[in-house]
Design a protein around this motif. Structure first.
Motif, PDB file in Angstrom:
ATOM      1  N   ARG A  49      62.368 109.128   7.928  1.00 42.68           N
ATOM      2  CA  ARG A  49      63.563 109.259   8.771  1.00 42.68           C
ATOM      3  C   ARG A  49      63.145 109.558  10.207  1.00 42.68           C
ATOM      4  O   ARG A  49      62.559 110.597  10.499  1.00 42.68           O
ATOM      5  N   LEU A  50      63.455 108.644  11.101  1.00 36.06           N
ATOM      6  CA  LEU A  50      63.133 108.773  12.516  1.00 36.06           C
ATOM      7  C   LEU A  50      64.424 108.933  13.308  1.00 36.06           C
ATOM      8  O   LEU A  50      65.476 108.444  12.902  1.00 36.06           O
ATOM      9  N   VAL A  51      64.331 109.624  14.449  1.00 43.86           N
ATOM     10  CA  VAL A  51      65.539 109.852  15.233  1.00 43.86           C
ATOM     11  C   VAL A  51      65.215 109.820  16.721  1.00 43.86           C
ATOM     12  O   VAL A  51      64.119 110.214  17.153  1.00 43.86           O
ATOM     13  N   TYR A  52      66.165 109.302  17.495  1.00 38.46           N
ATOM     14  CA  TYR A  52      66.171 109.423  18.951  1.00 38.46           C
ATOM     15  C   TYR A  52      67.489 110.064  19.327  1.00 38.46           C
ATOM     16  O   TYR A  52      68.557 109.655  18.832  1.00 38.46           O
ATOM     17  N   ILE A  53      67.456 111.059  20.208  1.00 36.92           N
ATOM     18  CA  ILE A  53      68.678 111.703  20.699  1.00 36.92           C
ATOM     19  C   ILE A  53      68.622 111.736  22.218  1.00 36.92           C
ATOM     20  O   ILE A  53      67.684 112.287  22.806  1.00 36.92           O
ATOM     21  N   GLY A  54      69.620 111.136  22.858  1.00 36.31           N
ATOM     22  CA  GLY A  54      69.645 111.131  24.315  1.00 36.31           C
ATOM     23  C   GLY A  54      70.525 110.026  24.859  1.00 36.31           C
ATOM     24  O   GLY A  54      71.217 109.322  24.119  1.00 36.31           O
ATOM     25  N   SER A  57      58.452 101.510   5.446  1.00 35.44           N
ATOM     26  CA  SER A  57      59.743 101.983   4.928  1.00 35.44           C
ATOM     27  C   SER A  57      60.282 103.101   5.817  1.00 35.44           C
ATOM     28  O   SER A  57      59.824 104.246   5.729  1.00 35.44           O
ATOM     29  N   TYR A  58      61.263 102.798   6.653  1.00 35.22           N
ATOM     30  CA  TYR A  58      61.793 103.782   7.599  1.00 35.22           C
ATOM     31  C   TYR A  58      63.262 103.500   7.882  1.00 35.22           C
ATOM     32  O   TYR A  58      63.785 102.425   7.598  1.00 35.22           O
ATOM     33  N   ARG A  59      63.917 104.499   8.490  1.00 30.68           N
ATOM     34  CA  ARG A  59      65.237 104.350   9.085  1.00 30.68           C
ATOM     35  C   ARG A  59      65.218 105.092  10.414  1.00 30.68           C
ATOM     36  O   ARG A  59      64.738 106.220  10.494  1.00 30.68           O
ATOM     37  N   LEU A  60      65.749 104.451  11.445  1.00 30.20           N
ATOM     38  CA  LEU A  60      65.865 105.078  12.764  1.00 30.20           C
ATOM     39  C   LEU A  60      67.333 105.256  13.094  1.00 30.20           C
ATOM     40  O   LEU A  60      68.111 104.300  13.033  1.00 30.20           O
ATOM     41  N   GLN A  61      67.706 106.489  13.466  1.00 32.97           N
ATOM     42  CA  GLN A  61      69.064 106.760  13.929  1.00 32.97           C
ATOM     43  C   GLN A  61      69.007 107.084  15.418  1.00 32.97           C
ATOM     44  O   GLN A  61      68.245 107.950  15.853  1.00 32.97           O
ATOM     45  N   ILE A  62      69.809 106.357  16.196  1.00 32.69           N
ATOM     46  CA  ILE A  62      69.872 106.548  17.643  1.00 32.69           C
ATOM     47  C   ILE A  62      71.168 107.265  17.956  1.00 32.69           C
ATOM     48  O   ILE A  62      72.261 106.732  17.739  1.00 32.69           O
ATOM     49  N   ILE A  63      71.038 108.508  18.455  1.00 29.51           N
ATOM     50  CA  ILE A  63      72.196 109.355  18.741  1.00 29.51           C
ATOM     51  C   ILE A  63      72.414 109.391  20.252  1.00 29.51           C
ATOM     52  O   ILE A  63      71.519 109.792  20.995  1.00 29.51           O
ATOM     53  N   PRO A  79      74.471 116.995  16.838  1.00 30.91           N
ATOM     54  CA  PRO A  79      73.290 116.151  16.620  1.00 30.91           C
ATOM     55  C   PRO A  79      72.189 116.853  15.836  1.00 30.91           C
ATOM     56  O   PRO A  79      71.278 116.199  15.324  1.00 30.91           O
ATOM     57  N   PHE A  80      72.281 118.189  15.728  1.00 31.13           N
ATOM     58  CA  PHE A  80      71.233 118.926  15.009  1.00 31.13           C
ATOM     59  C   PHE A  80      71.231 118.612  13.511  1.00 31.13           C
ATOM     60  O   PHE A  80      70.213 118.784  12.846  1.00 31.13           O
ATOM     61  N   THR A  81      72.349 118.153  12.972  1.00 32.14           N
ATOM     62  CA  THR A  81      72.345 117.770  11.564  1.00 32.14           C
ATOM     63  C   THR A  81      71.450 116.553  11.350  1.00 32.14           C
ATOM     64  O   THR A  81      70.815 116.415  10.301  1.00 32.14           O
ATOM     65  N   TYR A  82      71.370 115.677  12.348  1.00 34.75           N
ATOM     66  CA  TYR A  82      70.483 114.515  12.266  1.00 34.75           C
ATOM     67  C   TYR A  82      69.040 114.935  12.544  1.00 34.75           C
ATOM     68  O   TYR A  82      68.109 114.450  11.894  1.00 34.75           O
ATOM     69  N   LEU A  83      68.861 115.821  13.514  1.00 31.29           N
ATOM     70  CA  LEU A  83      67.523 116.281  13.870  1.00 31.29           C
ATOM     71  C   LEU A  83      66.880 117.042  12.718  1.00 31.29           C
ATOM     72  O   LEU A  83      65.702 116.841  12.396  1.00 31.29           O
ATOM     73  N   GLN A  84      67.653 117.888  12.064  1.00 29.68           N
ATOM     74  CA  GLN A  84      67.138 118.691  10.964  1.00 29.68           C
ATOM     75  C   GLN A  84      66.659 117.823   9.800  1.00 29.68           C
ATOM     76  O   GLN A  84      65.700 118.162   9.120  1.00 29.68           O
ATOM     77  N   LEU A  98      60.848 112.976  15.746  1.00 21.42           N
ATOM     78  CA  LEU A  98      61.632 112.583  16.910  1.00 21.42           C
ATOM     79  C   LEU A  98      60.786 111.658  17.774  1.00 21.42           C
ATOM     80  O   LEU A  98      59.596 111.928  18.006  1.00 21.42           O
ATOM     81  N   LEU A  99      61.381 110.572  18.256  1.00 20.87           N
ATOM     82  CA  LEU A  99      60.667 109.595  19.070  1.00 20.87           C
ATOM     83  C   LEU A  99      61.213 109.580  20.493  1.00 20.87           C
ATOM     84  O   LEU A  99      62.427 109.514  20.688  1.00 20.87           O
ATOM     85  N   LEU A 100      60.308 109.617  21.486  1.00 17.39           N
ATOM     86  CA  LEU A 100      60.699 109.578  22.891  1.00 17.39           C
ATOM     87  C   LEU A 100      59.835 108.539  23.604  1.00 17.39           C
ATOM     88  O   LEU A 100      58.612 108.669  23.640  1.00 17.39           O
ATOM     89  N   THR A 101      60.487 107.524  24.169  1.00 15.31           N
ATOM     90  CA  THR A 101      59.759 106.412  24.785  1.00 15.31           C
ATOM     91  C   THR A 101      60.117 106.240  26.260  1.00 15.31           C
ATOM     92  O   THR A 101      60.078 105.140  26.799  1.00 15.31           O
ATOM     93  N   SER A 102      60.443 107.325  26.924  1.00 15.51           N
ATOM     94  CA  SER A 102      60.914 107.281  28.314  1.00 15.51           C
ATOM     95  C   SER A 102      59.854 106.720  29.267  1.00 15.51           C
ATOM     96  O   SER A 102      58.651 106.905  29.066  1.00 15.51           O
TER      97      SER A 102
END
Length: 238
Positions: free
Chosen positions: A85-90, A112-118, A149-154, A159-163
């Motif tokens: 489970r991968l996530v981006y928040i921003g 095998s992954y899922r990315l959620q973009i919040i 968003p913390f429910t997704y982060l938890q 966490l992925l950051l590509t800035s």
């Protein structure tokens, strides 16, 4: 004044960047004290704007652990079934380099992954089209703005950051406060000040999407000491 970004990079996104740069340079000469969120921001003002280093104070962003603890308790339990489970928040803006993130996900097509973009922003439609053209609709979800968003982060493994550049991203500190590791590009800004390789995350050479994908595939983030990461984050940023 308070500076919240790496100015020499952020001004380029303004409608009239040359004029903005000139006016900002003039304005800074009139200011008695600037609060910067990181050493990299302070150095940027000194090197690129000729600002007096004696007129700068550095105050890192804080983490409200009590508030975060209450919010993550609302995260439902779920079985990952072996899926990472991968996530981006921003914000969905050019600064955040989300086109790079989607191209990295394309490199994970046998993983095998899922990315959620919040989050929301001006690039949403452009990113949705890119997602479709890369055939990522089954593995990447755009969740929009979330009240908590913390429910997704938890629930995330990483966490992925590509800035393309950063100030001091609060979400990085909040992820570590939840015991979640961070993979980020070593772009201009404070990333190198707050990410310690093999401890609370990893820095990838800026723009090296293949190396970024390989780190995700390595699953190193599943085996580090999350409690130690939480404790260190609170010691430094409470």
């Amino acid at each position: 004044a308070r500076e919240s970004n790496t100015v020499s990079n952020s001004y380029k996104n303004e409608k009239f960047p040359v004029l903005f740069h000139f006016l900002l340079s003039y304005a800074y000469q009139k200011i008695d004290l600037v609060i910067c969120q990181s050493k990299s921001m302070a150095n940027d003002l000194v090197l690129n704007y000729g600002f007096n280093a004696d007129k700068i104070n550095i105050i890192y962003n804080p983490v409200d652990q009590d508030h975060i603890s209450k919010l993550i308790q609302q995260a439902p339990k779920e079985d990952h079934n072996g899926i990472i489970r991968l996530v981006y928040i921003g914000r969905l803006t050019p600064q955040k380099g989300l086109e790079r993130l989607l191209h990295i996900m394309y490199l994970l097509k046998d993983f095998s992954y899922r990315l959620q973009i919040i989050g929301e922003g001006e690039m949403r439609e452009q990113l949705l089209h890119l997602c479709e053209s890369l055939s990522l609709k089954d593995t990447v979800e755009f969740k929009g703005i979330q009240a908590n968003p913390f429910t997704y982060l938890q629930r995330a493994d990483c966490l992925l950051l590509t800035s393309h550049y950063e100030g001091l991203p609060n979400v990085k500190l909040e992820a570590n406060a939840c015991g979640v590791l961070v993979i980020a590009f070593d772009s201009p800004g404070a990333m190198a000040e707050v990410i310690e390789n093999d401890y609370n995350g990893w820095l990838v050479p800026d723009g090296d999407m293949e190396a970024f994908a390989q780190l995700i595939k390595s699953k190193k983030y599943l085996h580090l000491d999350k409690t130690a990461i939480k404790n260190r984050t609170l010691e430094n940023f409470n």
